[in-house]
Design a protein around this motif. Structure first.
Motif, short mmCIF file in Angstrom:
data_model
loop_
_atom_site.label_atom_id
_atom_site.label_comp_id
_atom_site.label_asym_id
_atom_site.label_seq_id
_atom_site.Cartn_x
_atom_site.Cartn_y
_atom_site.Cartn_z
N CYS A 241 1.41 -3.25 3.80
CA CYS A 241 0.09 -3.98 3.35
C CYS A 241 0.40 -5.43 2.44
CB CYS A 241 -0.54 -3.14 2.44
SG CYS A 241 -1.53 -1.68 3.10
N TYR A 242 1.61 -5.14 1.96
CA TYR A 242 2.14 -6.33 1.14
C TYR A 242 2.37 -7.65 2.13
CZ TYR A 242 3.04 -4.81 -3.72
OH TYR A 242 2.59 -4.40 -4.86
N ILE A 243 3.04 -7.04 3.50
CA ILE A 243 3.55 -8.17 4.42
C ILE A 243 2.25 -8.78 5.12
CG2 ILE A 243 4.56 -8.24 6.72
CD1 ILE A 243 6.96 -6.53 5.72
N ALA A 244 1.21 -7.92 5.20
CA ALA A 244 0.21 -8.44 5.96
C ALA A 244 -0.52 -9.54 4.99
CB ALA A 244 -1.09 -7.39 6.03
N GLY A 245 -0.36 -9.56 3.72
CA GLY A 245 -0.75 -10.23 2.98
C GLY A 245 -0.27 -12.06 2.89
N LEU B 231 -5.17 -4.24 -3.03
CA LEU B 231 -4.43 -5.01 -4.17
C LEU B 231 -2.97 -5.59 -3.70
CD1 LEU B 231 -5.01 -3.01 -7.50
CD2 LEU B 231 -5.70 -5.50 -6.94
N ASN B 232 -2.36 -4.81 -3.09
CA ASN B 232 -1.07 -5.17 -2.43
C ASN B 232 -1.35 -6.75 -1.55
OD1 ASN B 232 -0.07 -3.04 -3.30
ND2 ASN B 232 0.57 -1.98 -1.40
N PHE B 233 -2.38 -6.62 -0.78
CA PHE B 233 -2.79 -7.85 0.07
C PHE B 233 -2.96 -9.03 -0.75
CE2 PHE B 233 -5.45 -10.50 2.64
CZ PHE B 233 -4.90 -10.59 3.95
N LEU B 234 -3.83 -8.79 -1.75
CA LEU B 234 -4.04 -9.96 -2.57
C LEU B 234 -2.90 -10.61 -3.51
CD1 LEU B 234 -7.49 -8.83 -3.98
CD2 LEU B 234 -7.23 -10.60 -2.41
N ILE B 235 -2.07 -9.67 -3.73
CA ILE B 235 -0.85 -9.92 -4.64
C ILE B 235 0.10 -10.66 -3.71
CG2 ILE B 235 1.21 -9.06 -5.64
CD1 ILE B 235 -0.57 -6.72 -6.65
N ALA B 236 0.31 -10.22 -2.55
CA ALA B 236 1.27 -11.09 -1.66
C ALA B 236 0.71 -12.31 -1.14
CB ALA B 236 1.34 -10.01 -0.23
N ARG B 237 -0.71 -12.27 -1.02
CA ARG B 237 -1.27 -13.41 -0.81
C ARG B 237 -1.03 -14.72 -1.90
NH1 ARG B 237 -5.37 -14.26 3.77
NH2 ARG B 237 -3.32 -13.68 4.78
N HIS B 238 -1.08 -14.12 -3.03
CA HIS B 238 -0.88 -15.36 -4.01
C HIS B 238 0.52 -15.50 -4.66
CE1 HIS B 238 -5.27 -14.37 -4.27
NE2 HIS B 238 -5.30 -15.60 -5.01
N VAL B 239 1.38 -14.48 -4.34
CA VAL B 239 2.84 -14.55 -4.80
C VAL B 239 3.84 -14.90 -3.44
CG1 VAL B 239 4.67 -13.54 -5.90
CG2 VAL B 239 2.27 -12.81 -6.75
N GLY B 240 3.41 -14.17 -2.60
CA GLY B 240 4.30 -14.31 -1.28
C GLY B 240 5.57 -13.42 -1.15
N LEU B 241 6.38 -13.60 -0.27
CA LEU B 241 7.48 -12.76 -0.11
C LEU B 241 8.58 -12.59 -1.31
CD1 LEU B 241 8.46 -14.02 3.66
CD2 LEU B 241 7.59 -11.72 2.95
N ALA B 242 8.50 -13.70 -2.14
CA ALA B 242 9.46 -13.41 -3.11
C ALA B 242 9.38 -12.19 -4.03
CB ALA B 242 9.22 -14.89 -4.19
N LEU B 243 8.22 -11.88 -4.34
CA LEU B 243 8.02 -10.66 -5.07
C LEU B 243 8.16 -9.42 -4.23
CD1 LEU B 243 6.82 -9.12 -7.60
CD2 LEU B 243 4.68 -9.12 -6.69
N ILE B 244 7.91 -9.46 -2.73
CA ILE B 244 8.17 -8.26 -2.23
C ILE B 244 9.41 -8.18 -1.84
CG2 ILE B 244 7.81 -7.48 0.44
CD1 ILE B 244 5.15 -9.27 0.40
N GLU B 245 10.34 -9.07 -1.57
CA GLU B 245 11.70 -8.85 -1.52
C GLU B 245 12.54 -8.48 -2.74
OE1 GLU B 245 12.64 -12.62 0.00
OE2 GLU B 245 12.59 -11.96 1.93
N ARG B 246 11.70 -8.38 -3.83
CA ARG B 246 12.35 -7.82 -5.11
C ARG B 246 12.05 -6.45 -5.23
NH1 ARG B 246 10.33 -11.38 -9.88
NH2 ARG B 246 11.70 -10.28 -11.05
N ILE B 247 11.04 -5.97 -4.35
CA ILE B 247 10.51 -4.41 -4.81
C ILE B 247 11.26 -3.71 -3.59
CG2 ILE B 247 8.47 -3.14 -4.81
CD1 ILE B 247 6.81 -5.50 -5.96
N PHE B 248 11.09 -4.22 -2.55
CA PHE B 248 11.62 -3.38 -1.27
C PHE B 248 13.10 -3.90 -0.92
CE2 PHE B 248 7.01 -3.53 -1.33
CZ PHE B 248 6.58 -2.08 -1.24
#
Length: 227
Positions: A185-189, A132-149
């Motif tokens: 896993c997010y970054i891999a996406g 799920l992390n991979f799929l979320i990152a693939r569709h949303v990108g770094l914007a979401l990741i940088e808000r969580i981490f």
């Protein structure tokens, strides 16, 4: 009269690397960025989850459920199918978003359900959450990741994606319980890694981390607990 504007270069991936393609963003964050509710929730969620875990331990001791391993496993058995279902859902969700410290759930699996069954549940839940992390990152990108981490942590591991051997390094990190798997896993996406390659890495490498960390640490914990 000329004006000067801040610009952020677009980072494009080299054909030989798995580097993410980043979208240009304003140089300065908006004043309300620091009050981002998602960012605040990501910081507070592990603390809240830990507090809830401690509260459950206290209740378990008071009710006698945690007075012995036999009592605990008898309680889990009394839940029927709901016990494994709730564990799988919470474990998978904690991989996607830090509701409960993931390490606690990985250790809890073999304790609650036994060595083999608990390790299998850990594997299924963590693998599902990782995909799920991979799929979320693939569709949303770094914007979401940088808000969580934390931004520094994200930038640190983004550096991995700029190396030609990123896929191999990622597989090794997934197999060994020494890196923040959820973030990786997010970054891999966000990279050019293929979905089938990612799935193969997760399915083939995750069992070793589950055995080394979940089964190994839970065995040590059970040995020293007064049960």
């Amino acid at each position: 009269m000329s004006t000067v504007t801040d610009s952020v270069p677009v980072v494009t991936a080299s054909p030989r690397t798995a580097a993410p393609v980043r979208v240009a963003r304003p140089a300065a964050a908006a004043p309300g960025a620091r009050r981002d509710p998602l960012r605040l929730a990501a910081r507070l969620a592990p603390l809240v989850g830990l507090a809830v875990s401690i509260a459950l331990v206290v209740v378990g001791l008071q009710t006698g459920v945690l007075q012995s391993l036999e009592n605990l496993q008898a309680f889990i058995d009394s839940l029927g199918a709901w016990g494994p279902v709730v564990f799988l859902v919470v474990s998978a969700a904690s991989v996607v978003f830090p509701i409960v410290p993931g390490g606690l759930l990985v250790i809890a699996g073999p304790v609650l359900f036994g060595a083999v069954e608990g390790t299998v549940y850990n594997y299924l839940a963590v693998s599902a959450g990782s995909m799920l992390n991979f799929l979320i990152a693939r569709h949303v990108g770094l914007a979401l990741i940088e808000r969580i981490f934390p931004a520094r942590t994200v930038e640190k591991f983004l550096g991995w994606t700029r190396h030609a051997n990123f896929t191999r390094a990622f597989a090794l990190a997934i197999a060994l319980p020494i890196a923040p798997d959820d973030l990786l896993c997010y970054i891999a996406g966000t990279t050019r890694m293929r979905w089938r390659t990612y799935v193969a890495i997760i399915l083939l490498c995750k069992p070793w981390a589950m055995i080394a960390y979940g089964l190994g640490v839970s065995t040590v914990v059970l040995r020293f607990l007064p049960w």
